[in-house]
Write a protein that holds these residues in place. Structure first.
Motif, PDB file in Angstrom:
ATOM      1  N   ILE A   1      11.146 -48.757 -18.984  1.00 35.32           N
ATOM      2  CA  ILE A   1      11.092 -47.766 -17.906  1.00 35.32           C
ATOM      3  C   ILE A   1      11.700 -46.470 -18.427  1.00 35.32           C
ATOM      4  O   ILE A   1      12.763 -46.495 -19.058  1.00 35.32           O
ATOM      5  CB  ILE A   1      11.913 -48.249 -16.677  1.00 35.32           C
ATOM      6  N   ILE A   2      11.037 -45.354 -18.169  1.00 34.68           N
ATOM      7  CA  ILE A   2      11.604 -44.055 -18.580  1.00 34.68           C
ATOM      8  C   ILE A   2      11.853 -43.217 -17.329  1.00 34.68           C
ATOM      9  O   ILE A   2      10.962 -43.044 -16.501  1.00 34.68           O
ATOM     10  CB  ILE A   2      10.661 -43.312 -19.542  1.00 34.68           C
ATOM     11  N   LYS A   3      13.086 -42.734 -17.179  1.00 37.64           N
ATOM     12  CA  LYS A   3      13.446 -41.860 -16.047  1.00 37.64           C
ATOM     13  C   LYS A   3      13.951 -40.543 -16.605  1.00 37.64           C
ATOM     14  O   LYS A   3      14.489 -40.510 -17.717  1.00 37.64           O
ATOM     15  CB  LYS A   3      14.571 -42.502 -15.221  1.00 37.64           C
ATOM     16  N   SER A   4      13.819 -39.475 -15.819  1.00 35.91           N
ATOM     17  CA  SER A   4      14.262 -38.186 -16.368  1.00 35.91           C
ATOM     18  C   SER A   4      15.213 -37.443 -15.425  1.00 35.91           C
ATOM     19  O   SER A   4      15.177 -37.631 -14.214  1.00 35.91           O
ATOM     20  CB  SER A   4      13.051 -37.300 -16.659  1.00 35.91           C
ATOM     21  N   PHE A   5      16.060 -36.605 -16.032  1.00 34.46           N
ATOM     22  CA  PHE A   5      16.944 -35.728 -15.249  1.00 34.46           C
ATOM     23  C   PHE A   5      16.087 -34.851 -14.337  1.00 34.46           C
ATOM     24  O   PHE A   5      16.430 -34.592 -13.205  1.00 34.46           O
ATOM     25  CB  PHE A   5      17.764 -34.813 -16.185  1.00 34.46           C
ATOM     26  N   LYS A   6      14.974 -34.371 -14.889  1.00 35.39           N
ATOM     27  CA  LYS A   6      14.121 -33.440 -14.151  1.00 35.39           C
ATOM     28  C   LYS A   6      13.645 -34.085 -12.841  1.00 35.39           C
ATOM     29  O   LYS A   6      13.732 -33.478 -11.778  1.00 35.39           O
ATOM     30  CB  LYS A   6      12.926 -33.044 -15.037  1.00 35.39           C
ATOM     31  N   ASP A   7      13.157 -35.328 -12.936  1.00 39.79           N
ATOM     32  CA  ASP A   7      12.676 -35.999 -11.727  1.00 39.79           C
ATOM     33  C   ASP A   7      13.816 -36.314 -10.768  1.00 39.79           C
ATOM     34  O   ASP A   7      13.679 -36.186  -9.560  1.00 39.79           O
ATOM     35  CB  ASP A   7      11.959 -37.316 -12.081  1.00 39.79           C
ATOM     36  N   GLU A   8      14.934 -36.722 -11.338  1.00 35.71           N
ATOM     37  CA  GLU A   8      16.049 -37.195 -10.495  1.00 35.71           C
ATOM     38  C   GLU A   8      16.876 -36.055  -9.921  1.00 35.71           C
ATOM     39  O   GLU A   8      17.273 -36.074  -8.767  1.00 35.71           O
ATOM     40  CB  GLU A   8      16.942 -38.095 -11.362  1.00 35.71           C
ATOM     41  N   TYR A   9      17.130 -35.030 -10.743  1.00 40.61           N
ATOM     42  CA  TYR A   9      18.024 -33.947 -10.305  1.00 40.61           C
ATOM     43  C   TYR A   9      17.314 -32.592 -10.177  1.00 40.61           C
ATOM     44  O   TYR A   9      17.949 -31.596  -9.846  1.00 40.61           O
ATOM     45  CB  TYR A   9      19.189 -33.789 -11.297  1.00 40.61           C
ATOM     46  N   GLY A  10      16.037 -32.576 -10.533  1.00 37.77           N
ATOM     47  CA  GLY A  10      15.284 -31.331 -10.429  1.00 37.77           C
ATOM     48  C   GLY A  10      15.513 -30.366 -11.591  1.00 37.77           C
ATOM     49  O   GLY A  10      14.954 -29.277 -11.612  1.00 37.77           O
TER      50      GLY A  10
END
Ligand code: SF4
Ligand SMILES: [Zn+2]
Ligand SMILES: [Zn+2]
Length: 316
Positions: free
Chosen positions: A113-122
């Motif tokens: 699974i890949i998550k990003s700062f951009k998606d999570e914190y904008g």
């Protein structure tokens, strides 16, 4: 003349000053794997139907941790292993290691699974560094280091914990090696931060955090690097452009010099700390956790560190 392996007399590839042993490749691998297994069995015993999330940046330490978890538990049908990569959004650095991370999980057949700062914190880490003027202001007024790594570590940890919880993980493995552990312990001592010392060690289900496993915490960084290299695992090829952490670098130098003159120092520091922490935890009674009033994540204050850093307002 090349030194011989203490266990089989073939040429050695490594000498461990703290144990006095020369080891060949086969026995070095066995040694690393034995130490990881022992740490897991003693500190975080794996149970039937455990879901093990592995924080996987694509660097040498987390790659070694993932390979070891795969070797130790990959054959058990009741255990699920999921690699989680956090893309902080650091141009020229993280994009490369994410590619390597993808290749490795594909090769081993591990869920990823890949998550990003951009998606999570904008915002990406690169954007935050500029917005919060992190390069100019590495220290707060009370001389605490508040550079990019402090932000990055807190924000990454929050997404990791949340993602692991969302997939039903019962354990979260991270690639901290012996050097990381010894440095963090010293840093907490230098800051006089006793509460953090305890929290650093004792993250458990009671805390609202998923149990953090550190299978490499008794293995020196140099050996992890060699293990990763010999197994053809991803390694960091470039340095993070925001890396600063001046205090940690000083502590690293200090501990390395102690280790050279007195082999076994780092190990002794971590072992002594392991004995001390349960006693301090009892004396301080700091087991109680709250939930952040803004994001609801577990924390030890009314508002979690990540929300404070991002200066989120209630009901944002
Ligand atoms: S060096 Fe610091 S800023 Fe860069 S990825 Fe690591 S923790 Fe984040
Ligand atoms: Zn051997
Ligand atoms: Zn929060």
């Amino acid at each position: 003349m090349t030194a011989k392996c203490r266990k089989c007399s073939t040429p050695a590839i490594i000498y461990q000053p703290y144990s006095g042993l020369h080891l060949c490749k086969k026995h070095f691998f066995e040694d690393v794997e034995r130490k990881a297994k022992l740490t897991i069995r003693r500190r975080y015993p794996v149970k039937k139907n455990d879901v093990i999330a592995v924080g996987f940046s694509g660097g040498k330490d987390s790659s070694a941790a993932l390979l070891l978890m795969h070797k130790i538990f990959g054959g058990r049908p009741d255990i699920r292993i999921v690699a989680i990569t956090i893309d902080e959004g650091i141009n020229g650095y993280r994009n490369h290691s994410i590619e390597q991370a993808r290749e490795m999980t594909k090769r081993l057949g591990i869920e990823h699974i890949i998550k990003s700062f951009k998606d999570e914190y904008g915002k990406t880490m690169d954007e935050l560094v500029v917005e919060k003027k992190m390069i100019e202001n590495h220290y707060s007024e009370d001389k605490k280091e508040v550079g990019p790594c402090s932000y990055c570590g807190v924000l990454r940890k929050k997404i990791l914990n949340k993602t692991a919880r969302d997939i039903g993980a019962t354990k979260l493995a991270i690639g901290h090696n012996l050097d990381d552990e010894a440095q963090t312990i010293m840093l907490n001592h230098f800051r006089g931060d006793v509460e953090r010392m305890v929290r650093f060690s004792a993250a458990s289900e009671l805390d609202g955090f998923i149990i953090r496993m550190k299978p490499l915490r008794k293995i020196p960084e140099k050996e992890i690097a060699l293990y990763a290299y010999l197994n053809d695992l991803p390694m960091e090829l470039t340095a993070c452009p925001h890396s600063f952490g001046a205090l940690r670098k000083e502590v690293r130098r200090l501990l390395n010099s102690f280790e050279t003159n007195h082999p076994g120092t780092k190990y002794a520091l971590v072992s002594g700390y392991d004995t001390l922490v349960p006693l301090i935890a009892q004396a301080l009674d700091i087991s109680e956790m709250k939930n952040c009033q803004i994001c609801g994540e577990p924390c030890n204050d009314d508002v979690c560190q990540a929300c404070k850093m991002l200066e989120k307002k209630r009901n944002d």
